[in-house]
Design a protein around this motif. Structure first.
Motif, short mmCIF file in Angstrom:
data_model
loop_
_atom_site.label_atom_id
_atom_site.label_comp_id
_atom_site.label_asym_id
_atom_site.label_seq_id
_atom_site.Cartn_x
_atom_site.Cartn_y
_atom_site.Cartn_z
N THR A 249 63.04 24.52 90.91
CA THR A 249 63.19 25.91 90.50
C THR A 249 63.99 26.01 89.21
OG1 THR A 249 63.14 26.57 92.83
CG2 THR A 249 63.92 28.20 91.25
N GLN A 250 64.93 25.08 89.02
CA GLN A 250 65.70 25.08 87.78
C GLN A 250 64.76 24.92 86.58
OE1 GLN A 250 68.74 22.13 87.94
NE2 GLN A 250 69.56 22.83 89.88
N ALA A 251 63.77 24.03 86.70
CA ALA A 251 62.82 23.84 85.61
C ALA A 251 62.04 25.11 85.32
CB ALA A 251 61.86 22.69 85.94
N THR A 252 61.61 25.79 86.39
CA THR A 252 60.84 27.02 86.20
C THR A 252 61.67 28.08 85.49
OG1 THR A 252 59.62 26.52 88.22
CG2 THR A 252 59.47 28.76 87.38
N VAL A 253 62.93 28.23 85.90
CA VAL A 253 63.79 29.24 85.26
C VAL A 253 64.04 28.87 83.81
CG1 VAL A 253 66.06 30.32 85.31
CG2 VAL A 253 64.84 29.88 87.45
N CYS A 254 64.30 27.58 83.54
CA CYS A 254 64.54 27.16 82.16
C CYS A 254 63.30 27.35 81.29
CB CYS A 254 64.99 25.70 82.13
SG CYS A 254 66.68 25.43 82.72
N ILE A 255 62.14 27.04 81.84
CA ILE A 255 60.89 27.25 81.10
C ILE A 255 60.71 28.74 80.81
CG2 ILE A 255 58.36 27.19 81.30
CD1 ILE A 255 58.70 24.53 82.80
N GLY A 256 61.03 29.59 81.80
CA GLY A 256 60.92 31.02 81.58
C GLY A 256 61.87 31.51 80.50
N LEU A 257 63.10 30.99 80.48
CA LEU A 257 64.08 31.41 79.48
C LEU A 257 63.65 31.00 78.08
CD1 LEU A 257 67.42 30.53 81.31
CD2 LEU A 257 66.59 32.81 80.74
N ILE A 258 63.32 29.73 77.90
CA ILE A 258 62.98 29.26 76.56
C ILE A 258 61.61 29.77 76.14
CG2 ILE A 258 61.86 27.07 77.17
CD1 ILE A 258 63.52 25.79 74.91
N GLY A 259 60.71 29.97 77.11
CA GLY A 259 59.40 30.53 76.79
C GLY A 259 59.49 31.96 76.31
N ALA A 260 60.34 32.76 76.97
CA ALA A 260 60.53 34.15 76.52
C ALA A 260 61.16 34.19 75.14
CB ALA A 260 61.41 34.90 77.52
N ALA A 261 62.10 33.27 74.87
CA ALA A 261 62.74 33.25 73.56
C ALA A 261 61.75 32.90 72.46
CB ALA A 261 63.89 32.24 73.57
N VAL A 262 60.91 31.90 72.69
CA VAL A 262 59.98 31.48 71.64
C VAL A 262 58.89 32.53 71.43
CG1 VAL A 262 58.32 30.18 73.06
CG2 VAL A 262 58.75 29.48 70.71
N ARG A 263 58.51 33.25 72.48
CA ARG A 263 57.52 34.33 72.30
C ARG A 263 58.11 35.48 71.48
NH1 ARG A 263 52.79 34.50 74.83
NH2 ARG A 263 52.28 32.73 76.20
N ALA A 264 59.37 35.78 71.71
CA ALA A 264 60.01 36.83 70.90
C ALA A 264 60.11 36.39 69.45
CB ALA A 264 61.40 37.13 71.46
N LEU A 265 60.44 35.12 69.21
CA LEU A 265 60.52 34.62 67.84
C LEU A 265 59.14 34.58 67.19
CD1 LEU A 265 63.09 31.74 68.36
CD2 LEU A 265 63.51 33.96 67.30
N ALA A 266 58.10 34.27 67.97
CA ALA A 266 56.75 34.25 67.42
C ALA A 266 56.32 35.64 66.95
CB ALA A 266 55.76 33.72 68.47
N GLU A 267 56.78 36.68 67.65
CA GLU A 267 56.45 38.04 67.23
C GLU A 267 57.05 38.37 65.86
OE1 GLU A 267 54.59 40.50 68.55
OE2 GLU A 267 53.86 39.07 70.03
N LEU A 268 58.12 37.67 65.49
CA LEU A 268 58.73 37.87 64.18
C LEU A 268 58.00 37.11 63.08
CD1 LEU A 268 62.52 37.61 65.14
CD2 LEU A 268 61.15 39.68 64.83
N ASP A 269 57.01 36.29 63.45
CA ASP A 269 56.21 35.54 62.48
C ASP A 269 57.07 34.62 61.61
OD1 ASP A 269 53.45 35.65 62.61
OD2 ASP A 269 53.39 37.72 61.92
N LEU A 270 58.01 33.94 62.25
CA LEU A 270 58.86 33.00 61.53
C LEU A 270 58.15 31.67 61.37
CD1 LEU A 270 62.23 33.70 63.40
CD2 LEU A 270 61.46 34.68 61.24
N GLY A 271 58.57 30.90 60.36
CA GLY A 271 58.05 29.57 60.18
C GLY A 271 58.55 28.64 61.26
N PRO A 272 57.87 27.50 61.51
CA PRO A 272 58.28 26.59 62.58
C PRO A 272 59.73 26.13 62.46
CG PRO A 272 56.08 26.02 61.81
CD PRO A 272 56.59 27.08 60.88
N GLU A 273 60.18 25.84 61.23
CA GLU A 273 61.56 25.38 61.08
C GLU A 273 62.56 26.48 61.43
OE1 GLU A 273 60.36 27.10 57.10
OE2 GLU A 273 59.43 26.01 58.76
N GLU A 274 62.21 27.75 61.14
CA GLU A 274 63.10 28.86 61.48
C GLU A 274 63.10 29.12 62.98
OE1 GLU A 274 63.14 32.25 58.51
OE2 GLU A 274 61.19 31.36 58.12
N VAL A 275 61.94 28.98 63.61
CA VAL A 275 61.87 29.14 65.07
C VAL A 275 62.77 28.13 65.76
CG1 VAL A 275 60.35 28.89 67.07
CG2 VAL A 275 59.57 30.18 65.09
#
Length: 509
Positions: free
Chosen positions: A201-227
């Motif tokens: 379950t720890q893995a699932t929660v961590c995946i959810g946390l980092i997945g939500a963060a990267v999706r929010a950053l993707a909405e900002l259309d940042l370059g890979p190095e900035e993400v």
């Protein structure tokens, strides 16, 4: 199990999997419920979870239960006879015991109550509890992960995509390897791959946390190095605040996670990627040649890396990208071994990337360590043909706006999208006027006919536009508001040369 006052009871064979078990949290509420408990008392899990245990079984000697809980807190084991009440109203004699349990999910700690049909349970309490809790936690983790990511990758104009996940053999369930696909503006698409050193379950929660963060950053259309730079900062902040009240105590496991972020543009056929300690994808060109890009690799997330270096290159249409997690490198030792696996998979499969993914999984499965899981993402690139893109350079003269509107209307007629004339003319007029008033040269207008109609205006200024609601006496300030009303989606992305404001409309109007 016998009967009391002529009441019928379940067969003993129904309890061969162990005693009935349920979890009572610190507030006295039921937080978990086993199938054996359902058979014993007739209540389904949805009927009891969240209810006070005293309301369900009023005939339990409450002082006996408190003694069991106190014994569990002291680390000892004791048994107590009790009478539970079946859902249909008849009493059920049992023997109760209790033991404390600490769940990986904060706030769900409690006490496991075991109800045995006989005077003493035939199965050791610790084994029964451990098996039940592990099975329940595994099912919860797998169910939560299935909610976090779809069964297959989304279809996209920029690429044909498929993915696969192979759980570890030693402890079936969820581990920290994962891949994701994130649609971006302008028909572009981003791909992410990551390894988090955690499981369950720890893995699932961590995946959810980092997945939500990267999706929010993707909405900002940042370059890979900035993400990656911002993800690194987010992970460091998670770890720094792990002891704060209400925070998830195991988020520090994100420190050391590897991450790869790739952006592909099907119009320019340009691929840009950056890595935080994650292996780069293997690239297969349309002629069958395989290479692994020499991607500058920085340290994993949370290790204080200040700079992540990107790598950009052009891809031929029909190229195949093979993303994988670190277990594949451990299985083959080097990137050359990964290339060999991909060469084998391409040779044994047909043209479908689904077949490539399936053969790769079947080939590598026996080579993986028992504690390793594997996440794969296979991508075959597409290119957007020139007849679906129209581009015009904008002169610096405000009088050119009328001419741009005429060019846009002519292009819509060629694409048989005349029903979008009014809204597209309005969007074009507002975005071009905004660029001429506040932007800098070079300025460009681009229309893209994809699954949506995309209107983009680029200029050399990095000043960010802001939507607002103009008052009745304002002479301006309504442009972006009108664009937002007419468009399905709109946004801004920044480049090294300035910015691009874009707006999407559904082709159906």
């Amino acid at each position: 199990m016998g009967t009391l006052d002529g009441a019928s009871s379940a067969h003993l064979s129904d309890f061969r999997g162990g005693p009935a078990a349920f979890v009572v949290d610190a507030r006295g509420l039921v937080s978990a419920w086993s199938s054996a408990a359902e058979r014993l008392l007739g209540y389904e899990m949805a009927e009891v979870v969240g209810r006070p245990v005293a309301e369900l079984w009023l005939v339990i000697p409450w002082d006996s239960l408190q003694q069991l809980l106190s014994a569990a807190e002291a680390g000892s084991t004791s048994w107590s006879p009790a009478v539970l009440m079946h859902r249909q109203g008849h009493p059920v004699p049992v023997t109760l015991t209790a033991c404390a349990v600490a769940s990986v999910v904060p706030g769900s700690e409690g006490t496991v109550i075991l109800a045995s049909a006989g005077s003493l349970p035939e199965i050791r309490e610790d084994k029964a509890v451990q098996s039940w809790l592990e099975r329940g936690e595994r099912m919860a983790a797998v169910g939560l992960r299935s909610r976090l990511e779809s069964a297959d990758a989304p279809d996209h104009s920029a690429a044909e995509i498929t993915r696969s996940y192979l759980p570890a053999r030693s402890s079936p369930g969820v581990h920290g390897g994962w891949v994701d696909v994130l649609p971006l503006s302008g028909t572009r698409v981003a791909f992410a791959a990551s390894d988090i050193p955690v499981s369950g379950t720890q893995a699932t929660v961590c995946i959810g946390l980092i997945g939500a963060a990267v999706r929010a950053l993707a909405e900002l259309d940042l370059g890979p190095e900035e993400v990656l730079a911002r993800l690194d900062d987010i992970v460091a902040r998670y770890a720094a605040g792990e002891r704060n009240k209400g925070s998830v105590w195991f988020v520090d496991r994100l420190v050391g996670a590897t991450f790869l972020y790739v952006v592909y543009d099907p119009i320019a056929r340009r691929c840009v990627m950056a890595s935080a300690g994650h292996p780069p994808p293997a690239v297969v060109d349309p002629d069958g040649g395989i290479q692994v890009p020499e991607l500058p690799s920085s340290r994993p997330l949370g290790r204080g890396e200040p700079v992540f270096e990107p790598l950009a290159f052009e891809l031929a249409e029909g190229s195949t990208l093979f993303f994988y997690t670190g277990s594949l490198v451990r299985a083959y030792g080097t990137s050359h071994g990964v290339s060999g696996l991909l060469r084998t998979a391409m040779g044994r499969s047909g043209p479908s990337i689904r077949d490539v993914c399936r053969v790769a999984v079947d080939t590598v499965r026996p080579l993986l360590a028992a504690e390793d899981d594997l996440a794969l993402l296979v991508v075959r690139t597409r290119a957007l043909s020139g007849d679906r893109v129209a581009t015009w350079e904008l002169p610096g003269d405000p009088a050119a706006v009328a001419g741009m509107r005429s060019l846009v209307l002519q292009q819509l007629d060629q694409w048989d999208l005349g029903h979008l004339d009014f809204t597209t003319e309005l969007i074009t007029s507002e975005l071009v006027t905004n660029a001429l008033c506040y932007g800098r040269e070079p300025m460009r207008l681009r229309l893209i006919r994809d699954r949506t109609l995309i209107c983009e205006v680029s200029d050399g200024s990095s000043i960010s536009p802001h939507i607002r609601r103009a008052s009745a006496t304002d002479e301006g300030g309504r442009g972006l508001f009108l664009v937002a009303e007419c468009a399905q989606r709109w946004g801004v992305r920044y480049t090294g040369q300035g910015k691009t404001i874009w707006a999407e409309q559904a082709l159906g109007g």
